[in-house]
Design a protein around this motif. Structure first.
Motif, PDB file in Angstrom:
ATOM      1  N   THR A 148      58.671  19.330  28.378  1.00 13.68           N
ATOM      2  CA  THR A 148      59.401  18.689  27.296  1.00 13.68           C
ATOM      3  C   THR A 148      58.402  18.294  26.220  1.00 13.68           C
ATOM      4  OG1 THR A 148      61.007  17.898  28.885  1.00 13.68           O
ATOM      5  CG2 THR A 148      61.001  16.825  26.748  1.00 13.68           C
ATOM      6  N   HIS A 149      58.853  18.350  24.981  1.00 11.51           N
ATOM      7  CA  HIS A 149      57.980  18.070  23.842  1.00 11.51           C
ATOM      8  C   HIS A 149      58.555  16.910  23.036  1.00 11.51           C
ATOM      9  CE1 HIS A 149      56.325  21.979  24.842  1.00 11.51           C
ATOM     10  NE2 HIS A 149      57.562  22.440  24.824  1.00 11.51           N
ATOM     11  N   PHE A 150      57.668  16.051  22.532  1.00  9.53           N
ATOM     12  CA  PHE A 150      58.060  14.874  21.767  1.00  9.53           C
ATOM     13  C   PHE A 150      57.326  14.877  20.433  1.00  9.53           C
ATOM     14  CE2 PHE A 150      58.340  13.936  26.241  1.00  9.53           C
ATOM     15  CZ  PHE A 150      59.542  13.264  26.384  1.00  9.53           C
ATOM     16  N   PHE A 151      58.050  14.510  19.357  1.00 10.01           N
ATOM     17  CA  PHE A 151      57.459  14.457  18.022  1.00 10.01           C
ATOM     18  C   PHE A 151      58.106  13.294  17.267  1.00 10.01           C
ATOM     19  CE2 PHE A 151      56.941  15.765  13.593  1.00 10.01           C
ATOM     20  CZ  PHE A 151      55.609  16.130  13.577  1.00 10.01           C
ATOM     21  N   CYS A 152      57.304  12.331  16.849  1.00  9.02           N
ATOM     22  CA  CYS A 152      57.818  11.177  16.119  1.00  9.02           C
ATOM     23  C   CYS A 152      58.006  11.586  14.659  1.00  9.02           C
ATOM     24  CB  CYS A 152      56.847  10.003  16.234  1.00  9.02           C
ATOM     25  SG  CYS A 152      57.426   8.525  15.394  1.00  9.02           S
ATOM     26  N   ILE A 153      59.258  11.609  14.210  1.00 11.87           N
ATOM     27  CA  ILE A 153      59.533  12.039  12.837  1.00 11.87           C
ATOM     28  C   ILE A 153      59.714  10.863  11.876  1.00 11.87           C
ATOM     29  CG2 ILE A 153      60.462  14.283  13.485  1.00 11.87           C
ATOM     30  CD1 ILE A 153      63.255  13.156  13.221  1.00 11.87           C
ATOM     31  N   HIS A 154      59.857   9.642  12.424  1.00 17.13           N
ATOM     32  CA  HIS A 154      59.970   8.454  11.572  1.00 17.13           C
ATOM     33  C   HIS A 154      59.574   7.221  12.387  1.00 17.13           C
ATOM     34  CE1 HIS A 154      61.571   5.954   8.326  1.00 17.13           C
ATOM     35  NE2 HIS A 154      62.037   5.173   9.288  1.00 17.13           N
ATOM     36  N   GLY A 155      58.695   6.413  11.844  1.00 14.79           N
ATOM     37  CA  GLY A 155      58.311   5.169  12.515  1.00 14.79           C
ATOM     38  C   GLY A 155      57.177   5.362  13.502  1.00 14.79           C
ATOM     39  N   ASN A 156      57.192   4.539  14.549  1.00 15.04           N
ATOM     40  CA  ASN A 156      56.137   4.525  15.571  1.00 15.04           C
ATOM     41  C   ASN A 156      56.758   4.563  16.960  1.00 15.04           C
ATOM     42  OD1 ASN A 156      53.614   3.707  13.922  1.00 15.04           O
ATOM     43  ND2 ASN A 156      55.195   2.285  13.264  1.00 15.04           N
ATOM     44  N   ILE A 157      56.081   5.216  17.873  1.00 16.78           N
ATOM     45  CA  ILE A 157      56.498   5.215  19.276  1.00 16.78           C
ATOM     46  C   ILE A 157      55.264   5.144  20.164  1.00 16.78           C
ATOM     47  CG2 ILE A 157      58.593   6.564  18.868  1.00 16.78           C
ATOM     48  CD1 ILE A 157      57.063   8.937  20.288  1.00 16.78           C
ATOM     49  N   VAL A 158      55.498   4.769  21.404  1.00 17.94           N
ATOM     50  CA  VAL A 158      54.503   4.894  22.458  1.00 17.94           C
ATOM     51  C   VAL A 158      55.186   5.658  23.580  1.00 17.94           C
ATOM     52  CG1 VAL A 158      53.007   3.706  24.101  1.00 17.94           C
ATOM     53  CG2 VAL A 158      53.374   2.726  21.831  1.00 17.94           C
ATOM     54  N   VAL A 212      63.040  15.397  20.428  1.00 20.46           N
ATOM     55  CA  VAL A 212      62.723  15.769  21.810  1.00 20.46           C
ATOM     56  C   VAL A 212      63.226  17.184  22.034  1.00 20.46           C
ATOM     57  CG1 VAL A 212      63.044  15.219  24.250  1.00 20.46           C
ATOM     58  CG2 VAL A 212      62.953  13.365  22.558  1.00 20.46           C
ATOM     59  N   LEU A 213      62.319  18.062  22.416  1.00 20.41           N
ATOM     60  CA  LEU A 213      62.662  19.466  22.666  1.00 20.41           C
ATOM     61  C   LEU A 213      62.510  19.749  24.154  1.00 20.41           C
ATOM     62  CD1 LEU A 213      60.615  20.979  19.721  1.00 20.41           C
ATOM     63  CD2 LEU A 213      63.078  20.590  19.783  1.00 20.41           C
ATOM     64  N   ALA A 214      63.622  20.042  24.802  1.00 21.93           N
ATOM     65  CA  ALA A 214      63.574  20.380  26.219  1.00 21.93           C
ATOM     66  C   ALA A 214      63.132  21.829  26.365  1.00 21.93           C
ATOM     67  CB  ALA A 214      64.941  20.183  26.854  1.00 21.93           C
ATOM     68  N   LYS A 261      49.678   7.230  38.201  1.00 22.74           N
ATOM     69  CA  LYS A 261      48.808   6.682  37.162  1.00 22.74           C
ATOM     70  C   LYS A 261      49.557   6.731  35.827  1.00 22.74           C
ATOM     71  CE  LYS A 261      44.283   7.015  35.083  1.00 22.74           C
ATOM     72  NZ  LYS A 261      42.974   7.652  35.061  1.00 22.74           N
ATOM     73  N   MET A 262      49.426   5.653  35.045  1.00 17.69           N
ATOM     74  CA  MET A 262      50.143   5.542  33.779  1.00 17.69           C
ATOM     75  C   MET A 262      49.236   5.860  32.597  1.00 17.69           C
ATOM     76  SD  MET A 262      53.153   4.401  34.660  1.00 17.69           S
ATOM     77  CE  MET A 262      53.929   3.535  35.991  1.00 17.69           C
ATOM     78  N   TYR A 263      49.808   6.518  31.613  1.00 16.97           N
ATOM     79  CA  TYR A 263      49.109   6.841  30.371  1.00 16.97           C
ATOM     80  C   TYR A 263      49.994   6.406  29.209  1.00 16.97           C
ATOM     81  CZ  TYR A 263      46.578   9.947  33.506  1.00 16.97           C
ATOM     82  OH  TYR A 263      45.846  10.451  34.543  1.00 16.97           O
ATOM     83  N   GLU A 264      49.382   5.922  28.151  1.00 20.23           N
ATOM     84  CA  GLU A 264      50.108   5.559  26.935  1.00 20.23           C
ATOM     85  C   GLU A 264      49.595   6.422  25.790  1.00 20.23           C
ATOM     86  OE1 GLU A 264      49.334   1.428  26.311  1.00 20.23           O
ATOM     87  OE2 GLU A 264      50.719   0.789  27.876  1.00 20.23           O
ATOM     88  N   ILE A 265      50.502   7.083  25.105  1.00 23.50           N
ATOM     89  CA  ILE A 265      50.132   7.895  23.942  1.00 23.50           C
ATOM     90  C   ILE A 265      50.892   7.342  22.749  1.00 23.50           C
ATOM     91  CG2 ILE A 265      50.120  10.188  22.910  1.00 23.50           C
ATOM     92  CD1 ILE A 265      50.108  11.328  25.757  1.00 23.50           C
ATOM     93  N   ILE A 297      51.706  13.795  15.704  1.00 23.56           N
ATOM     94  CA  ILE A 297      51.153  14.608  16.788  1.00 23.56           C
ATOM     95  C   ILE A 297      52.320  15.154  17.608  1.00 23.56           C
ATOM     96  CG2 ILE A 297      48.944  13.399  16.923  1.00 23.56           C
ATOM     97  CD1 ILE A 297      50.002  11.922  19.390  1.00 23.56           C
ATOM     98  N   PHE A 298      52.090  16.281  18.229  1.00 25.81           N
ATOM     99  CA  PHE A 298      53.080  16.943  19.074  1.00 25.81           C
ATOM    100  C   PHE A 298      52.652  16.703  20.511  1.00 25.81           C
ATOM    101  CE2 PHE A 298      55.092  20.833  20.845  1.00 25.81           C
ATOM    102  CZ  PHE A 298      56.374  20.654  20.331  1.00 25.81           C
ATOM    103  N   ILE A 299      53.479  15.999  21.282  1.00 26.97           N
ATOM    104  CA  ILE A 299      53.127  15.621  22.652  1.00 26.97           C
ATOM    105  C   ILE A 299      53.935  16.484  23.616  1.00 26.97           C
ATOM    106  CG2 ILE A 299      53.049  13.756  24.334  1.00 26.97           C
ATOM    107  CD1 ILE A 299      53.216  11.832  21.837  1.00 26.97           C
ATOM    108  N   THR A 300      53.246  17.130  24.555  1.00 29.53           N
ATOM    109  CA  THR A 300      53.895  17.958  25.564  1.00 29.53           C
ATOM    110  C   THR A 300      53.701  17.316  26.928  1.00 29.53           C
ATOM    111  OG1 THR A 300      53.499  19.953  24.278  1.00 29.53           O
ATOM    112  CG2 THR A 300      53.974  20.249  26.601  1.00 29.53           C
ATOM    113  N   VAL A 301      54.802  17.181  27.663  1.00 25.85           N
ATOM    114  CA  VAL A 301      54.773  16.620  29.010  1.00 25.85           C
ATOM    115  C   VAL A 301      55.262  17.696  29.969  1.00 25.85           C
ATOM    116  CG1 VAL A 301      55.664  14.805  30.521  1.00 25.85           C
ATOM    117  CG2 VAL A 301      55.184  14.294  28.116  1.00 25.85           C
TER     118      VAL A 301
END
Length: 85
Positions: free
Chosen positions: A1-11, A56-58, A20-24, A32-36
């Motif tokens: 799955t891919h995530f891209f913030c198009i407005h504002g802020n996210i974590v 969010v792109l599945a 184990k936890m990671y924060e991006i 940035i384009f985040i792939t999980v």
């Protein structure tokens, strides 16, 4: 799955197979384009009081009897740090 913030802020909170936890952090000013990977748990947090929008792109097609999504509790994560005063 891919995530891209198009407005504002996210974590994006990601929990790997070893729990184990990671924060991006991502924002629309420096996108940035985040792939999980499939099977990896992820949660989206808006750290501000302003509206954020996330694309969010599945990577797999949805099917009625395919349970690709599970509710994960993230019990070991400190959600209180994102509470707005």
């Amino acid at each position: 799955t891919h995530f891209f913030c198009i407005h504002g802020n996210i974590v994006l909170i990601i929990q790997d197979n070893d729990r184990k936890m990671y924060e991006i952090k991502a924002d629309s000013e420096k996108p940035i384009f985040i792939t999980v990977s499939n099977g990896t748990a992820a949660a989206i947090v808006n750290p501000t009081t302003k509206i954020s929008k996330v694309l969010v792109l599945a990577d797999i097609a949805w099917k009625p009897n395919y349970h690709e999504m599970e509710n994960i509790s993230f019990n070991d994560y400190d959600w209180n740090k994102w509470k707005k005063n």
